[in-house]
Design a protein around this motif. Structure first.
Motif, PDB file in Angstrom:
ATOM      1  N   GLY A 215       0.821  -1.207   0.000  1.00  0.00           N
ATOM      2  CA  GLY A 215       0.000   0.000   0.000  1.00  0.00           C
ATOM      3  C   GLY A 215       0.852   1.252   0.000  1.00  0.00           C
ATOM      4  N   SER A 216       0.245   2.372  -0.282  1.00  0.00           N
ATOM      5  CA  SER A 216       0.987   3.630  -0.261  1.00  0.00           C
ATOM      6  C   SER A 216       1.211   4.078   1.173  1.00  0.00           C
ATOM      7  N   PHE A 217       2.308   4.811   1.399  1.00  0.00           N
ATOM      8  CA  PHE A 217       2.618   5.256   2.753  1.00  0.00           C
ATOM      9  C   PHE A 217       1.706   6.391   3.193  1.00  0.00           C
ATOM     10  N   ASN A 218       1.222   7.158   2.231  1.00  0.00           N
ATOM     11  CA  ASN A 218       0.362   8.301   2.537  1.00  0.00           C
ATOM     12  C   ASN A 218      -0.866   8.252   1.644  1.00  0.00           C
ATOM     13  N   ARG A 219      -1.928   8.938   2.033  1.00  0.00           N
ATOM     14  CA  ARG A 219      -3.090   9.080   1.154  1.00  0.00           C
ATOM     15  C   ARG A 219      -2.761  10.107   0.077  1.00  0.00           C
ATOM     16  N   LEU A 220      -3.226   9.809  -1.146  1.00  0.00           N
ATOM     17  CA  LEU A 220      -2.895  10.672  -2.276  1.00  0.00           C
ATOM     18  C   LEU A 220      -4.120  11.156  -3.035  1.00  0.00           C
ATOM     19  N   ALA A 221      -5.295  10.588  -2.735  1.00  0.00           N
ATOM     20  CA  ALA A 221      -6.490  10.937  -3.509  1.00  0.00           C
ATOM     21  C   ALA A 221      -7.728  10.520  -2.739  1.00  0.00           C
ATOM     22  N   HIS A 222      -8.867  11.040  -3.163  1.00  0.00           N
ATOM     23  CA  HIS A 222     -10.132  10.541  -2.652  1.00  0.00           C
ATOM     24  C   HIS A 222     -10.290   9.078  -3.060  1.00  0.00           C
ATOM     25  N   ASN A 223     -11.089   8.353  -2.306  1.00  0.00           N
ATOM     26  CA  ASN A 223     -11.242   6.896  -2.439  1.00  0.00           C
ATOM     27  C   ASN A 223     -10.029   6.139  -1.917  1.00  0.00           C
ATOM     28  N   GLU A 224      -9.136   6.833  -1.200  1.00  0.00           N
ATOM     29  CA  GLU A 224      -8.034   6.173  -0.502  1.00  0.00           C
ATOM     30  C   GLU A 224      -8.158   6.479   0.990  1.00  0.00           C
ATOM     31  N   GLU A 225      -9.339   6.291   1.519  1.00  0.00           N
ATOM     32  CA  GLU A 225      -9.605   6.719   2.885  1.00  0.00           C
ATOM     33  C   GLU A 225      -9.298   5.639   3.918  1.00  0.00           C
ATOM     34  N   GLU A 226      -8.776   4.478   3.436  1.00  0.00           N
ATOM     35  CA  GLU A 226      -8.382   3.421   4.359  1.00  0.00           C
ATOM     36  C   GLU A 226      -7.045   3.775   5.031  1.00  0.00           C
ATOM     37  N   GLN A 227      -6.611   2.952   5.971  1.00  0.00           N
ATOM     38  CA  GLN A 227      -5.345   3.200   6.650  1.00  0.00           C
ATOM     39  C   GLN A 227      -4.167   3.117   5.682  1.00  0.00           C
ATOM     40  N   LYS A 228      -3.158   3.932   5.950  1.00  0.00           N
ATOM     41  CA  LYS A 228      -1.898   3.903   5.219  1.00  0.00           C
ATOM     42  C   LYS A 228      -0.772   3.601   6.198  1.00  0.00           C
ATOM     43  N   GLY A 229       0.377   3.180   5.659  1.00  0.00           N
ATOM     44  CA  GLY A 229       1.488   2.900   6.549  1.00  0.00           C
ATOM     45  C   GLY A 229       2.516   1.985   5.929  1.00  0.00           C
TER      46      GLY A 229
END
Length: 371
Positions: A215-229
């Motif tokens: 997964g991506s380390f950070n959120r980059l767009a809408h529809n990516e509202e799940e946890q990042k890390g």
């Protein structure tokens, strides 16, 4: 003697992103990842898309990357951590990993560091393990061509399977709405990988069978509202959240009748966000006068919130979290293809036929942002 190394895995940093400041992502890495990098860690892996696009030396993004990787190299040298990076999607990373390699050379630190932009099988003697690296955009027409070359590598090394795969690319159980002939199935790794497949490209974190979508380390767009890390991987993978990831939030205001109600609902959401950090709110609303009023209100009250609008609710099962949770619990899942993903698939396939190659995630984002 073969050992099980402790691996810290990150991916899809996307420095130079047009919406999310590189400095925010770098600060989050320092805040959440760096404290995990100590003498107990054996390897740090980055599964591609370090960059989002080509960046020039007169941009702040370049200085951010330079400073961050200087610190990463110093930490790896201090704790004797092996560092491995695979190139991500070429339209994101291009050849900019060469810049990081030049930095590594100039620092003149004692580090076991390598990056890969071709299919490669490596034996790391200190751990007595084999690792297969699969970067994105390899010059093969299908997944079967890649697997054929992998089996040739295994035969040449006189082994039946590697211990780990570090890759950037699509995994079929994470794709909805289009068919990619280069996408791997989780089952493709049953016989050729003993432990884990550590994969970048899909921005949602998920552990399924042997595959770990970092997964991506950070959120980059809408529809990516799940946890990042990121992940800590040894006997079993453990996900570590980036608790200060950039906020992207959607508010459905289609049933609101008055300006007063709209401002009250918007304020209740906006006041929950960090006023010193850039955040993104998308409001679903039809009335043009309400849009203009809310825009003026946001500009004066919340300078660090980027406000956008949609005119209808989003009906996109592609990003519903329950699909991924269900998939993680079952071996065989039949998923209904959502209509918005069909549109992205049609555009994606048509562009490919014309020799135009654009990441389907970008196509989806454009569609979501304009519907």
């Amino acid at each position: 003697m073969e050992m099980t190394p402790k691996i810290v895995a990150i991916s899809d940093l996307h420095f130079g992103h047009i919406r999310v400041p590189s400095s925010d992502t770098a600060n989050d890495i320092r805040r959440h990842l760096f404290p995990q990098l100590d003498a107990s860690v054996d390897m740090l892996t980055i599964s591609g898309d370090v960059f989002d696009r080509l960046i020039s030396m007169n941009q702040n993004d370049s200085l951010t990357v330079l400073e961050l990787f200087t610190d990463i190299f110093k930490i790896c040298a201090k704790y004797d951590i092996v560092l491995r990076i695979v190139r991500g999607t070429f339209s994101h990373d291009h050849r900019q990993l060469d810049f990081i390699y030049k930095l590594y050379c100039k620092l003149d630190l004692v580090i076991d560091y390598r990056s890969f932009d071709t299919l490669f099988l490596e034996y790391i003697k200190r751990f007595d393990i084999h690792i297969l690296y699969i970067p994105d955009n390899l010059p093969y027409a299908t997944k079967e061509d890649v697997l054929e070359n992998i089996h040739m590598f295994l035969k040449a090394s006189d082994i039946k399977a590697v211990d780990y795969v570090i890759m950037h690319g699509e995994l079929s159980h994470l794709i909805f709405g289009h068919i990619n002939p280069k996408a791997f199935h989780a089952e493709d790794f049953d016989q050729i990988c003993k432990r884990f497949v550590i994969s970048g490209h899909i921005h949602k974190p998920l552990f399924y069978k042997k595959t770990i979508s970092v997964g991506s380390f950070n959120r980059l767009a809408h529809n990516e509202e799940e946890q990042k890390g990121f992940w800590i991987i040894q006997e079993q993978p453990k996900f570590v959240p980036n608790k200060t990831a950039t906020i992207f939030r959607t508010i459905n205001c289609t049933k609101i009748a008055t300006i007063e109600e709209l401002l009250e609902k918007y304020t209740s959401v906006a006041n929950e966000l960090d006023p010193d950090r850039l955040s993104f709110i998308r409001v679903i609303i039809r009335d043009i006068h309400m849009k203009h009023t809310l825009s003026r209100y946001n500009d004066t009250q919340y300078p660090n919130i980027r406000l956008t609008f949609k005119t209808s609710p989003i009906k996109d099962n592609l990003n519903d979290t329950f699909l991924y949770e269900k998939l993680a619990k079952k071996q065989d899942v039949t998923l209904e293809i959502p209509s918005l993903a069909n549109v992205a698939s049609i555009v994606f396939n048509d562009l490919q036929r014309k020799g135009i190659f654009i990441d389907i995630k970008d196509i989806r984002y454009i569609i979501h942002d304009t519907v």
